[in-house]
Motif scaffolding. Structure first.
Motif, PDB file in Angstrom:
ATOM      1  N   ALA A 130       0.809  -1.225   0.000  1.00 25.37           N
ATOM      2  CA  ALA A 130       0.000   0.000   0.000  1.00 25.37           C
ATOM      3  C   ALA A 130       0.840   1.272   0.000  1.00 25.37           C
ATOM      4  O   ALA A 130       0.385   2.313  -0.434  1.00 25.37           O
ATOM      5  CB  ALA A 130      -0.929  -0.009   1.209  1.00 25.37           C
ATOM      6  N   ILE A 131       2.065   1.197   0.509  1.00 27.59           N
ATOM      7  CA  ILE A 131       2.869   2.413   0.479  1.00 27.59           C
ATOM      8  C   ILE A 131       3.998   2.234  -0.527  1.00 27.59           C
ATOM      9  O   ILE A 131       4.481   1.127  -0.748  1.00 27.59           O
ATOM     10  CB  ILE A 131       3.422   2.791   1.869  1.00 27.59           C
ATOM     11  N   GLN A 132       4.359   3.330  -1.159  1.00 23.14           N
ATOM     12  CA  GLN A 132       5.380   3.226  -2.194  1.00 23.14           C
ATOM     13  C   GLN A 132       6.755   3.320  -1.567  1.00 23.14           C
ATOM     14  O   GLN A 132       7.118   4.352  -1.029  1.00 23.14           O
ATOM     15  CB  GLN A 132       5.241   4.362  -3.181  1.00 23.14           C
ATOM     16  N   LEU A 133       7.507   2.235  -1.675  1.00 22.24           N
ATOM     17  CA  LEU A 133       8.838   2.250  -1.098  1.00 22.24           C
ATOM     18  C   LEU A 133       9.776   2.910  -2.087  1.00 22.24           C
ATOM     19  O   LEU A 133       9.617   2.772  -3.291  1.00 22.24           O
ATOM     20  CB  LEU A 133       9.284   0.832  -0.807  1.00 22.24           C
ATOM     21  N   ARG A 134      10.759   3.643  -1.571  1.00 21.32           N
ATOM     22  CA  ARG A 134      11.706   4.309  -2.466  1.00 21.32           C
ATOM     23  C   ARG A 134      12.734   3.321  -3.004  1.00 21.32           C
ATOM     24  O   ARG A 134      13.285   3.495  -4.059  1.00 21.32           O
ATOM     25  CB  ARG A 134      12.464   5.403  -1.708  1.00 21.32           C
ATOM     26  N   ALA A 135      13.087   2.319  -2.207  1.00 16.37           N
ATOM     27  CA  ALA A 135      14.132   1.387  -2.613  1.00 16.37           C
ATOM     28  C   ALA A 135      14.158   0.269  -1.597  1.00 16.37           C
ATOM     29  O   ALA A 135      13.490   0.336  -0.574  1.00 16.37           O
ATOM     30  CB  ALA A 135      15.481   2.091  -2.614  1.00 16.37           C
ATOM     31  N   TYR A 143      20.809   7.958   2.073  1.00 15.36           N
ATOM     32  CA  TYR A 143      20.996   9.121   1.198  1.00 15.36           C
ATOM     33  C   TYR A 143      20.291   8.927  -0.129  1.00 15.36           C
ATOM     34  O   TYR A 143      19.621   9.817  -0.633  1.00 15.36           O
ATOM     35  CB  TYR A 143      22.497   9.363   0.953  1.00 15.36           C
ATOM     36  N   ARG A 144      20.461   7.730  -0.691  1.00 16.83           N
ATOM     37  CA  ARG A 144      19.873   7.470  -2.008  1.00 16.83           C
ATOM     38  C   ARG A 144      18.353   7.440  -1.928  1.00 16.83           C
ATOM     39  O   ARG A 144      17.648   8.041  -2.730  1.00 16.83           O
ATOM     40  CB  ARG A 144      20.405   6.131  -2.540  1.00 16.83           C
ATOM     41  N   ALA A 145      17.850   6.749  -0.906  1.00 11.68           N
ATOM     42  CA  ALA A 145      16.393   6.587  -0.809  1.00 11.68           C
ATOM     43  C   ALA A 145      15.704   7.909  -0.506  1.00 11.68           C
ATOM     44  O   ALA A 145      14.605   8.173  -0.983  1.00 11.68           O
ATOM     45  CB  ALA A 145      16.060   5.557   0.272  1.00 11.68           C
ATOM     46  N   VAL A 146      16.348   8.737   0.296  1.00  9.91           N
ATOM     47  CA  VAL A 146      15.707   9.979   0.729  1.00  9.91           C
ATOM     48  C   VAL A 146      16.039  11.121  -0.236  1.00  9.91           C
ATOM     49  O   VAL A 146      15.342  12.133  -0.266  1.00  9.91           O
ATOM     50  CB  VAL A 146      16.134  10.320   2.185  1.00  9.91           C
ATOM     51  N   GLY A 147      17.073  10.947  -1.056  1.00  8.78           N
ATOM     52  CA  GLY A 147      17.460  12.023  -1.969  1.00  8.78           C
ATOM     53  C   GLY A 147      18.221  13.114  -1.246  1.00  8.78           C
ATOM     54  O   GLY A 147      17.859  14.286  -1.293  1.00  8.78           O
ATOM     55  N   LEU A 148      19.282  12.712  -0.544  1.00  7.58           N
ATOM     56  CA  LEU A 148      20.086  13.676   0.218  1.00  7.58           C
ATOM     57  C   LEU A 148      21.426  13.895  -0.450  1.00  7.58           C
ATOM     58  O   LEU A 148      21.880  13.063  -1.244  1.00  7.58           O
ATOM     59  CB  LEU A 148      20.340  13.131   1.630  1.00  7.58           C
ATOM     60  N   LEU A 149      22.059  14.996  -0.118  1.00  2.64           N
ATOM     61  CA  LEU A 149      23.440  15.202  -0.528  1.00  2.64           C
ATOM     62  C   LEU A 149      24.159  16.020   0.530  1.00  2.64           C
ATOM     63  O   LEU A 149      23.532  16.567   1.440  1.00  2.64           O
ATOM     64  CB  LEU A 149      23.525  15.852  -1.906  1.00  2.64           C
ATOM     65  N   ALA A 150      25.488  16.068   0.410  1.00  2.00           N
ATOM     66  CA  ALA A 150      26.272  16.797   1.410  1.00  2.00           C
ATOM     67  C   ALA A 150      27.009  17.949   0.753  1.00  2.00           C
ATOM     68  O   ALA A 150      27.500  17.820  -0.372  1.00  2.00           O
ATOM     69  CB  ALA A 150      27.277  15.854   2.059  1.00  2.00           C
ATOM     70  N   PHE A 151      27.052  19.083   1.444  1.00  2.00           N
ATOM     71  CA  PHE A 151      27.980  20.145   1.043  1.00  2.00           C
ATOM     72  C   PHE A 151      28.897  20.418   2.228  1.00  2.00           C
ATOM     73  O   PHE A 151      28.614  19.983   3.352  1.00  2.00           O
ATOM     74  CB  PHE A 151      27.230  21.396   0.575  1.00  2.00           C
ATOM     75  N   PHE A 152      30.009  21.098   1.946  1.00  2.00           N
ATOM     76  CA  PHE A 152      31.026  21.276   2.989  1.00  2.00           C
ATOM     77  C   PHE A 152      31.288  22.744   3.263  1.00  2.00           C
ATOM     78  O   PHE A 152      31.166  23.582   2.364  1.00  2.00           O
ATOM     79  CB  PHE A 152      32.352  20.628   2.562  1.00  2.00           C
ATOM     80  N   THR A 153      31.649  23.044   4.512  1.00  2.00           N
ATOM     81  CA  THR A 153      32.231  24.343   4.822  1.00  2.00           C
ATOM     82  C   THR A 153      33.643  24.068   5.332  1.00  2.00           C
ATOM     83  O   THR A 153      33.863  23.067   6.037  1.00  2.00           O
ATOM     84  CB  THR A 153      31.425  25.108   5.896  1.00  2.00           C
ATOM     85  N   VAL A 154      34.592  24.913   4.933  1.00  2.00           N
ATOM     86  CA  VAL A 154      35.993  24.637   5.267  1.00  2.00           C
ATOM     87  C   VAL A 154      36.673  25.877   5.835  1.00  2.00           C
ATOM     88  O   VAL A 154      36.238  27.005   5.599  1.00  2.00           O
ATOM     89  CB  VAL A 154      36.784  24.165   4.017  1.00  2.00           C
ATOM     90  N   GLY A 155      37.739  25.650   6.592  1.00  2.00           N
ATOM     91  CA  GLY A 155      38.539  26.741   7.139  1.00  2.00           C
ATOM     92  C   GLY A 155      39.457  26.192   8.208  1.00  2.00           C
ATOM     93  O   GLY A 155      39.395  25.004   8.532  1.00  2.00           O
ATOM     94  N   GLU A 156      40.321  27.073   8.739  1.00  2.00           N
ATOM     95  CA  GLU A 156      41.258  26.601   9.768  1.00  2.00           C
ATOM     96  C   GLU A 156      40.527  26.244  11.071  1.00  2.00           C
ATOM     97  O   GLU A 156      41.006  25.429  11.831  1.00  2.00           O
ATOM     98  CB  GLU A 156      42.330  27.647  10.051  1.00  2.00           C
TER      99      GLU A 156
END
Ligand code: GTP
Ligand code: MG
Length: 358
Positions: A222-227, A269-282
């Motif tokens: 009954a529910i649509q599974l992403r993966a 990540y794949r099932a939910v459609g997530l991604l990562a970005f980064f912040t950088v510095g000392e």
């Protein structure tokens, strides 16, 4: 990002949790498990580690996924079991996504109703519980709204708008269908958000046992599974409890390509459609989790609401460019840093620095 493991009693949720958590918990001696275990699974990301090597920062903060291991749903049809299921489910509503843990093993250490595993039956059962729970909430709210409108309550205008969207949801539930692909505009989405419908959120099946995910699993549920994904959680939990130096040999012996935590995070990540970005510095090198399609201003808001409010521009470059240049100075000298507006769609592995007026 909060991920809840949902499953029938004894489907192996705590074992899955122990396969991915940094600090495994004691398996309760028998049912029912009483409390919910919660831990953050840190995400190992070689790209982020390479950035750390460049900056040698004071602080290094990988992204994390919060995993909830709740007690299992009792399978019986008694009133007590029904009430317990409802209570357990309502405690899981606030999660952002669901992993439906299905038993694909036999164990005589647990008093199962049926000894043989049956993936389709268990999945149908879980889907039905989630859908019914949404249905009941929706139906009660529709009745209440109709009453308000009839009585011409003070909120009648908003009530009419909410009723229109809730009736669309109700029609879905009455057909035994979920809400996942129901098209709603932003305002309607906001109107139903507070109800935290299970069937509006991503869910995927995890087959717990030695076999791969059978073809067509969940095709008519009954529910649509992403993966779907599979994990032999007992072996993975054993691996996770080992001293790190003993792990490679064990992995080789059992043909495990990567630790469960890494595979789990990848699957989520794949099932939910997530991604990562980064912040950088000392001071800090850090990863942040957003959804595919999120813009620079949404990314800014993840870091701090003030950065979103005062957003001027985002300095953006792919992490590969930094690794290739070897330092920020060299990257700048090459003109490798772009300035992007609010509506720039952030890519996986982007390094972002927000310029803000606040
Ligand atoms: N053979 C095998 N046994 C498993 C596996 N996962 C769990 N078990 C066994 O199944 C039983 C129940 O496992 P748990 O992880 O406690 O299951 P649970 O879903 O957390 O149980 P509740 O919280 O009570 O609903 C234990 O005896 C486990 O050792 C598996 O992958 N393979
Ligand atoms: Mg458990």
């Amino acid at each position: 990002m909060r991920i809840a493991l949902i499953g029938l009693e004894g489907s192996g949720k705590t074992t899955v949790f122990n396969a991915v958590a940094e600090n495994p918990v004691e398996l309760p001696p028998g049912p029912p498990q009483k409390e919910t275990h919660i831990q953050v699974v840190k995400i190992r990301d070689e790209r982020l580690e390479a950035c750390r090597d460049i900056f040698q920062p004071k602080k290094f903060t990988p992204a994390g996924i919060e995993v909830w291991d709740a007690p299992g749903l009792p399978p019986g049809s008694s009133e007590a079991d029904r009430e317990r299921r409802m209570r357990l489910l309502s405690a899981l509503r606030d999660a952002d996504a669901y992993v439906l843990v299905l038993r694909d093993f036999k164990s005589d250490r647990y008093p199962y109703e049926r000894a043989e595993p049956d993936l389709d039956a268990d999945l149908a059962r879980l889907a039905d519980e989630m859908l019914t729970s949404d249905y009941v909430i929706c139906e009660n709210r529709v009745e209440k709204l109709r009453g308000n409108i009839e009585r011409k309550s003070r909120t009648v205008d908003q009530d009419k708008l909410e009723l229109a969207v809730m009736e669309k949801c109700l029609a879905r539930f009455e057909e035994g269908r979920d809400l996942r692909d129901l098209e709603l505009d932003e305002a309607d989405e906001k109107r139903i958000k507070g109800y935290q419908f299970f069937t509006r959120k991503p869910a995927f099946a995890l087959v717990n046992g030695p076999n791969a995910v059978p073809e067509g699993l969940g095709a008519d549920c009954a529910i649509q599974l992403r993966a779907g994904t599979s994990m032999d959680a007992q072996i993975d939990a054993e691996l996770n409890a080992m001293d790190p130096e003993d792990r490679p040999e064990f992995m080789e012996e059992f043909g495990i390509e990567a630790p469960a935590a890494e595979r789990f995070v990848r699957d989520v990540y794949r099932a939910v459609g997530l991604l990562a970005f980064f912040t950088v510095g000392e001071d800090e090198v850090r990863a942040w989790t957003i959804h595919e399609g999120d813009t620079a201003v949404i990314a800014a808001g993840k870091i701090h609401t003030d950065l979103a409010k005062g957003f001027v521009r985002a300095e953006v470059f792919p992490h590969e460019d930094l690794l290739e240049a070897g330092s920020m100075r060299d990257l700048k000298a090459k003109g490798g840093i772009r300035l992007e507006h609010k509506d720039y769609v952030v890519k996986d592995g982007d390094i972002v620095h927000i310029r803000s007026a606040l």
